[in-house]
Design a protein around this motif. Structure first.
Motif, short mmCIF file in Angstrom:
data_model
loop_
_atom_site.label_atom_id
_atom_site.label_comp_id
_atom_site.label_asym_id
_atom_site.label_seq_id
_atom_site.Cartn_x
_atom_site.Cartn_y
_atom_site.Cartn_z
N SER A 479 0.85 -1.36 -0.12
CA SER A 479 -0.04 -0.13 0.06
C SER A 479 0.84 1.12 -0.19
N PHE A 480 0.79 2.11 -1.01
CA PHE A 480 1.31 3.52 -1.05
C PHE A 480 0.35 4.60 -0.94
N SER A 481 -0.02 5.11 0.00
CA SER A 481 -1.02 6.19 0.26
C SER A 481 -0.51 7.73 -0.30
N TRP A 482 0.59 7.96 -0.34
CA TRP A 482 1.09 9.21 -0.50
C TRP A 482 0.69 9.97 -1.77
N ASP A 483 1.04 11.19 -1.96
CA ASP A 483 0.67 12.03 -3.22
C ASP A 483 0.85 11.62 -4.52
N GLU A 484 1.88 10.72 -4.46
CA GLU A 484 2.50 10.32 -6.13
C GLU A 484 2.50 8.68 -5.90
N GLY A 485 1.84 8.03 -4.83
CA GLY A 485 1.76 6.72 -4.97
C GLY A 485 2.70 5.60 -4.70
N ALA A 486 3.19 4.83 -5.65
CA ALA A 486 4.09 3.93 -5.79
C ALA A 486 5.40 4.40 -6.61
N ALA A 489 8.41 3.34 -5.22
CA ALA A 489 8.59 2.03 -4.84
C ALA A 489 9.94 1.45 -5.17
N PRO A 490 10.88 0.81 -4.35
CA PRO A 490 11.99 0.28 -4.80
C PRO A 490 11.86 -0.76 -5.92
N LYS A 491 12.93 -0.91 -6.65
CA LYS A 491 12.76 -1.75 -7.99
C LYS A 491 12.63 -3.18 -7.53
N GLU A 492 12.87 -3.67 -6.24
CA GLU A 492 12.94 -5.07 -5.91
C GLU A 492 11.25 -5.58 -5.70
N ILE A 493 10.33 -4.50 -5.24
CA ILE A 493 9.27 -4.91 -5.16
C ILE A 493 8.05 -4.63 -6.16
N TRP A 494 8.73 -4.17 -7.54
CA TRP A 494 7.63 -3.81 -8.51
C TRP A 494 6.93 -4.73 -9.17
N ASN A 495 7.22 -5.98 -8.87
CA ASN A 495 6.55 -7.23 -9.45
C ASN A 495 4.89 -7.30 -8.86
N SER A 496 4.95 -6.65 -7.68
CA SER A 496 3.74 -6.89 -6.87
C SER A 496 2.87 -6.09 -7.13
N MET A 497 1.59 -6.22 -6.69
CA MET A 497 0.38 -5.33 -6.80
C MET A 497 0.37 -4.11 -6.01
N MET A 498 0.22 -2.93 -6.30
CA MET A 498 0.38 -1.75 -5.68
C MET A 498 -1.01 -1.06 -5.42
N LEU A 499 -1.23 -0.94 -4.26
CA LEU A 499 -2.50 0.01 -3.91
C LEU A 499 -2.26 1.33 -3.66
N VAL A 500 -2.95 2.21 -4.52
CA VAL A 500 -2.45 3.45 -4.44
C VAL A 500 -3.78 4.64 -4.60
N HIS A 501 -3.48 5.66 -4.47
CA HIS A 501 -4.21 6.69 -4.89
C HIS A 501 -4.03 7.37 -6.04
N TRP A 502 -2.73 7.19 -6.59
CA TRP A 502 -2.38 7.92 -7.93
C TRP A 502 -1.96 6.99 -8.95
#
Length: 793
Positions: A479-486, A489-502
């Motif tokens: 989960s990334f809640s801040w203004d520009e979301g994910a 995000a560090p490159k190591e986790i980018w395969n995952s599903m990101m929950l964002v507002h942006w």
């Protein structure tokens, strides 16, 4: 590329197939559009699992290629409308998704899951300064303590090193001229005063001087302490630490106005009333909330004390572990009590929640210096709930719902998804709280500091758990809640599903869009961040932001206001940039979109006394704060959804008041936009079409307007965190016998909310994401007919 075998749904009454279906391979290459257009959404990267055809899926960063089946049985069972939508549970979904949900999600049944209740002991019971994680036998230490048994006391200074010019060091939120509690880097009056635990936060302890201009403005001199006043016992001087509350309320003594009650757990003008602090799920009734960290009772652990150990009473187990058939196994190794294997019936999708070390969540809550930071509620002198306006409170709301959900499992081998609870809303708001949270190693960037937290969480779960490598993290959720979301995000986790507002796909705005320099991610090196986009619609999800439960709006049913009572054609109220008084000074704010809208249609005169070039009586574009903002929206047919420093809450405002959202932000997805049929309830305008905005809206016919308004009225509850709110209502009723107006209003609502929508989307993704072919486990029970499942490679 994989070939997916799909079968006819078992519930179909159609006779045996008369002839062999010839699959014509038609490869559709969809270039990612400047805006996420409806044509893009109609070409899905996943296919139905209830149809006897083979399909191939290949996806890249900028396009999706699909070999579409030629005969879709679900097309006939659940036909799409003219907007390519299929209604499921009162919401218009994209056709393929709505059809699968209608045919498969609706008939899901429970499966039998074995939950293991462990019993590892912790050294010295964590010295009463932490909570024992009975899964690993490891202590989770409270703020200011560390070590294997939490016996080591840490020293968190409130101040940076002093200099000849600054006796208390340079400014930081925790700066303290009085007594510093070095376990939390918080400032208090201290021993020798009448009220030793009264906060002396920030300017309270320093001299405050009035400036000649602007009139009434004050400035704090961080080099000069004001202890003579703060510690005075003379009622004629503005004191604080010895001021009697009753005398001050009766105006018998003076007090320093800059002093207040910023820390959580205290209430009243003089912090004289101890109240509940905010913890995750308020410790689930199995612990005490100490400033944000759950101090669990014996036999319980977890961020919210919701995980039972073998010494807990089975009758007190949470609902998501009931009813359970329990078997006791023998002792395995020294330090482990007998395990309990509990058989529980559950519906998929199943979510495993990592019990991370508290540095990623509980410590961030316990150490915060402003009670409103990163939470969606606080408590008043009655311990009654006060909901906050904190938009980032959605992160806490979702986390609490997952932890208390019947879809939660302790069995990682049976889990379909893995939730990693890092609270970036707390990391960013606390980035300059105290010296131990310094940004010095991050060139002043809160985005860089936050990235480091997520990377450390990834390293932890790689080291402690076996689950990441089975899918390279694709079944993990962050989960990334801040203004520009994910974006950061560090490159190591980018395969995952990101929950964002942006939902910025970077197809147009391919750099940091915030005008606030400390959150900019452009300067983060690619060896840390990689070169990923901020949002990938093939795997990620935009969720609604938190909106405070508004009893007035709910009781007035603003969302249901009819078309004839919506006299304003178009409405937007918000900061419009430097051309207006008190406007944001940066030209890059809102990527210039709000400024362009105001230049064309501004209804309030700017600094030069000018309105927009196309100003119209039934168009409101203003920076002036409304006295009744929600009612103004409810009086409007169309409402602008424009960005701020990244996302804004305008989409939620529009939907919750029943107004048709007009989205103006190219290449940026809004809540659920890769799942719901936005054409059924929204309008998208390209940024270069802003001058023609009102002409476009006036050309929309009444039938289409009524259709969209009706759908907005059907989906508005999917933008509310009703589940989390009702969890709090249940706690208030259980603990205090209290049922507030907001609880009554939300108990009356019955449509699917944010959390239910989230679960429906996970269920769809579980059986439709192509990469899951690699994980297809024929031994697992899914509670669905075989025809709904991914079965072969």
């Amino acid at each position: 590329m994989y070939s997916v075998q799909k079968w006819r749904c078992s519930w179909s009454l159609v006779a045996t197939i008369a002839s062999i279906i010839v699959l014509v391979s038609v490869v559709h290459l969809f270039l990612f559009p400047v805006v996420p257009s409806f044509d893009y959404f109609s070409a899905r990267q996943v296919q139905y699992k209830c149809v006897p055809v083979n399909a191939s899926v290949d996806q890249g960063a900028d396009h999706v290629r699909v070999n579409k089946p030629q005969d879709l049985d679900l097309d006939h069972r659940f036909p799409s409308d003219l907007h390519n939508g299929v209604v499921y549970r009162n919401a218009p979904w994209k056709a393929e998704i709505g059809q699968w949900l209608s045919g498969c999600d609706a008939i899901a049944t429970e499966v039998n899951i074995i939950e293991t209740i462990g019993g590892r002991r912790c050294k010295n019971d964590c010295s009463v300064q932490g909570v024992c994680n009975h899964e690993f036998g490891e202590c989770r230490c409270f703020h200011g303590f560390s070590g294997e048994d939490c016996s080591k006391r840490l020293n968190f200074s409130c101040n940076y090193p002093k200099t000849p010019e600054l006796a208390y060091g340079r400014w930081v939120v925790s700066i303290c001229a009085a007594h510093c509690d070095t376990t939390r880097a918080m400032c208090f009056c201290g021993e020798g005063t009448k009220y030793p635990y009264r906060p002396v936060a920030e300017s309270c302890g320093f001299q405050v001087n009035s400036l000649a201009k602007p009139e009434g403005a004050k400035v704090t001199d961080w080099a000069k302490a004001d202890l003579d006043n703060v510690f005075t016992t003379n009622g004629s001087k503005p004191g604080w630490c010895n001021v009697d509350p009753d005398a001050a309320y009766d105006s018998k003594v003076l007090f320093k106005e800059e002093c207040d009650c910023k820390y959580d757990g205290l209430w009243g003008r003089f912090c004289e009333v101890p109240v509940e602090s905010v913890c995750i799920n308020q410790c689930s009734g199995h612990g005490h909330c100490r400033g944000g960290f759950c101090q669990c009772y014996n036999g319980w652990y977890g961020t919210d004390c919701s995980i039972p150990s073998v010494v807990s009473a089975i009758g007190e187990w949470p609902k998501w572990l009931k009813p359970a058939h329990v078997n006791i196994t023998s002792n395995e190794v020294t330090g482990r009590l007998a395990n309990l294997n509990a058989a529980v019936e559950k519906k998929r999708p199943l979510i495993y929640v990592y019990d991370l070390p508290p540095e990623f969540n509980s410590l961030l809550l316990e150490g915060r210096h402003f009670k409103f930071e990163c939470v969606n509620r606080i408590y008043d002198e009655r311990n009654a709930t006060l909901w906050t306006e904190q938009l980032y409170g959605s992160q806490m709301a979702l986390y609490e719902s997952i932890l208390a959900s019947p879809y939660r499992t302790l069995n990682g081998e049976e889990a379909d998804f893995f939730f990693v609870p890092v609270l970036d809303s707390c990391i960013i708001t606390r980035a300059d709280d105290a010296p131990h949270l310094s940004l010095e190693n991050h060139i002043g960037l809160r985005s860089s500091l936050t990235l480091e937290f997520y990377k450390k969480a990834h390293e932890h779960i790689i080291e402690k758990y076996p689950y990441w490598n089975r899918s390279a993290g694709k079944d993990h959720i962050w989960s990334f809640s801040w203004d520009e979301g994910a974006c950061y995000a560090p490159k190591e986790i980018w395969n995952s599903m990101m929950l964002v507002h942006w939902g910025n796909t970077n197809s147009k705005h391919n750099h940091s869009t915030t005008a606030y320099w400390a959150d900019n991610w452009d300067k983060i090196s690619s060896d840390r961040r990689g070169n990923h986009s901020c949002f990938d619609p093939t795997k990620d999800l935009v969720l609604p932001a938190w909106k405070r439960p508004d009893v007035t709006s709910l009781s007035a049913k603003l969302w249901s206001r009819s078309r004839e009572n919506r006299k304003t054609l178009f409405y937007f109220n918000g900061n419009l940039g430097p051309a207006y008084t008190s406007g944001r000074p940066e030209a890059t704010y809102s990527m210039g979109i709000r400024q362009r809208l105001a230049d064309e249609f501004g209804s309030t005169p700017n600094k030069e006394g000018k309105r927009g070039k196309q100003y119209a009586d039934d168009v409101v574009v203003t920076p002036l704060r409304s006295g009744n903002y929600n009612d103004d929206i409810a009086n409007s047919t169309f409402c602008g959804v424009l960005p701020g420093d990244g996302w804004s809450g305008r989409m939620e405002d529009s939907i919750l008041q029943g107004c048709i959202p007009v989205v103006i932000q190219d290449g940026i997805f809004l809540p659920y936009e890769n799942m719901l049929s936005y054409e059924s309830f929204a309008v998208r305008i390209r940024e270069d079409e802003i001058p023609n905005l009102i002409k476009i809206l006036r050309k929309i016919n009444e039938t289409e307007i009524e259709f969209k308004l009706t759908n907005v009225q059907k989906i508005w509850q999917r933008f509310l965190y009703r589940n989390s709110i009702l969890l709090e209502a249940e706690r208030q009723k259980t603990d205090f016998g209290r049922e507030e107006d907001w609880a009554v209003q939300f108990l009356e609502q019955s449509e699917d909310d944010v959390f239910t929508t989230f679960i429906q989307i996970l269920h769809y993704k579980l059986h439709n994401d192509p990469w899951r072919l690699e994980l297809a486990d024929l031994k697992k029970e899914y509670g669905l007919p075989q025809e709904c499942l991914i079965r072969t490679k």
